[in-house]
Write an enzyme that holds these catalytic residues in place. Structure first.
Site, PDB file in Angstrom:
ATOM      1  N   TYR A  87      -1.871  -1.494  12.140  1.00  0.00           N
ATOM      2  CA  TYR A  87      -1.578  -0.144  12.642  1.00  0.00           C
ATOM      3  C   TYR A  87      -2.589   0.856  12.104  1.00  0.00           C
ATOM      4  O   TYR A  87      -3.170   1.650  12.856  1.00  0.00           O
ATOM      5  CB  TYR A  87      -0.160   0.273  12.243  1.00  0.00           C
ATOM      6  CG  TYR A  87       0.082   1.754  12.369  1.00  0.00           C
ATOM      7  CD1 TYR A  87       0.081   2.373  13.610  1.00  0.00           C
ATOM      8  CD2 TYR A  87       0.309   2.544  11.233  1.00  0.00           C
ATOM      9  CE1 TYR A  87       0.289   3.743  13.727  1.00  0.00           C
ATOM     10  CE2 TYR A  87       0.525   3.907  11.348  1.00  0.00           C
ATOM     11  CZ  TYR A  87       0.510   4.503  12.595  1.00  0.00           C
ATOM     12  OH  TYR A  87       0.708   5.859  12.707  1.00  0.00           O
ATOM     13  N   ASN A 112       4.488  11.604   6.637  1.00  0.00           N
ATOM     14  CA  ASN A 112       5.611  10.978   7.335  1.00  0.00           C
ATOM     15  C   ASN A 112       6.420  12.024   8.112  1.00  0.00           C
ATOM     16  O   ASN A 112       7.144  12.822   7.525  1.00  0.00           O
ATOM     17  CB  ASN A 112       6.523  10.251   6.341  1.00  0.00           C
ATOM     18  CG  ASN A 112       5.889   8.988   5.825  1.00  0.00           C
ATOM     19  OD1 ASN A 112       4.846   9.013   5.175  1.00  0.00           O
ATOM     20  ND2 ASN A 112       6.509   7.861   6.134  1.00  0.00           N
ATOM     21  N   ARG A 208       8.190  -4.686   2.207  1.00  0.00           N
ATOM     22  CA  ARG A 208       7.555  -5.216   3.406  1.00  0.00           C
ATOM     23  C   ARG A 208       6.037  -5.231   3.275  1.00  0.00           C
ATOM     24  O   ARG A 208       5.448  -4.330   2.670  1.00  0.00           O
ATOM     25  CB  ARG A 208       7.938  -4.385   4.624  1.00  0.00           C
ATOM     26  CG  ARG A 208       9.420  -4.392   4.948  1.00  0.00           C
ATOM     27  CD  ARG A 208       9.736  -3.484   6.106  1.00  0.00           C
ATOM     28  NE  ARG A 208       9.372  -2.099   5.825  1.00  0.00           N
ATOM     29  CZ  ARG A 208       9.597  -1.102   6.653  1.00  0.00           C
ATOM     30  NH1 ARG A 208      10.160  -1.319   7.821  1.00  0.00           N
ATOM     31  NH2 ARG A 208       9.244   0.128   6.330  1.00  0.00           N
ATOM     32  N   GLU A 209       5.413  -6.226   3.876  1.00  0.00           N
ATOM     33  CA  GLU A 209       3.954  -6.299   3.911  1.00  0.00           C
ATOM     34  C   GLU A 209       3.405  -5.111   4.704  1.00  0.00           C
ATOM     35  O   GLU A 209       3.913  -4.768   5.762  1.00  0.00           O
ATOM     36  CB  GLU A 209       3.507  -7.603   4.567  1.00  0.00           C
ATOM     37  CG  GLU A 209       1.999  -7.805   4.581  1.00  0.00           C
ATOM     38  CD  GLU A 209       1.586  -9.114   5.219  1.00  0.00           C
ATOM     39  OE1 GLU A 209       0.363  -9.325   5.387  1.00  0.00           O
ATOM     40  OE2 GLU A 209       2.476  -9.923   5.550  1.00  0.00           O
TER      41      GLU A 209
END
Length: 253
Positions: A87, A112, A208-209
């Protein structure tokens, strides 16, 4: 003739705000080709069409993800770019093509983004997901230990920055859009828990990766160039979402 041609031939478009992209980090790790096709080729198709119809300006939504795990905080625009996910790679590639194509640009690297109107499904961020689960009195899952922190910026402040970008004479700049403040995922959970009167404890799972551990963006360039400082803090933003929910019965969208 494609859909973009139909739109650009019908209207006399002077500038474009390009917000469209797939944004799920975890999904991009699992399916990088999907993200490259949509995010990069989609941007290239848009740029080709803009050049074809003589559109002079683009405002592009990039991301703090291009800074990866920061070497220093808060992160300014001179910070080296690096990538923990496909991403992030697609966003940086899109930035590069925008700078190459000859159209005037403002590239915003968002912290964010959250707020009213954010779908709790699909491309949702952590705030929308928490909000959806809490309003249904379901368990909330936190990836990692929850001490990782982010710079959360309310959508209204982001919208104001985009409007200013359209009317300014400033061009060919990369600018962070952020609050220059940090909120841990645990703290976010506590704020939302209080505002929503939520009683359950969070469940923790493996990190999470592709997730970034710490991210706070310096917004001094935005303030100096646009004379605008994002002003909606996390508690106020969450409260606005709660008020929207109480009036409409809808979580976000």
């Amino acid at each position: 003739i494609n859909d973009l041609d139909r739109v650009f031939s019908k209207y006399e478009i002077e500038a474009v705000i390009h917000l469209a992209a797939f944004t799920l980090v975890e999904e991009s790790v699992e399916n990088p080709a999907k993200y490259y096709r949509n995010n990069v080729f989609g941007t290239l198709n848009l740029l080709d069409t803009m050049v074809k119809y003589g559109v002079k300006k683009i405002v592009f939504s990039s991301t703090a993800a291009v800074y990866a795990n920061p070497q220093y905080l808060p992160v300014d625009e001179k910070h080296p770019t690096a990538y923990l996910s496909p991403y992030a790679i697609t966003k940086k590639a899109s930035e590069n093509f925008i700078k190459y194509c000859g159209i005037d640009y403002i590239i915003f690297r968002y912290a964010n983004v959250y707020g009213v109107g954010q779908d709790a499904f699909g491309e949702a961020g952590v705030v929308a997901k928490f909000f959806d689960l809490m309003t249904q009195n379901k368990s909330v899952q936190i990836h990692g230990n929850g001490k990782q922190y982010r710079d959360f910026i309310y959508v209204e402040d982001v919208a104001k920055a985009n409007v200013l970008a359209l009317i300014t004479d400033i061009q060919d700049e990369i600018i962070n859009v952020s609050t220059n403040s940090r909120t841990s995922i645990n703290d976010l959970f506590e704020v939302m828990k209080e505002e929503l009167n939520y009683k359950l404890k969070p469940k923790y799972s493996a990190q999470r990766e592709g997730d970034i551990e710490k991210s706070v963006l310096y917004n001094g360039k935005l303030i100096s160039m646009f004379h605008f400082a994002p002003s909606i803090d996390i508690k106020t933003g969450i409260r606005e979402m709660v008020e929207h929910y109480s009036k409409t019965g809808k979580v976000c969208a």
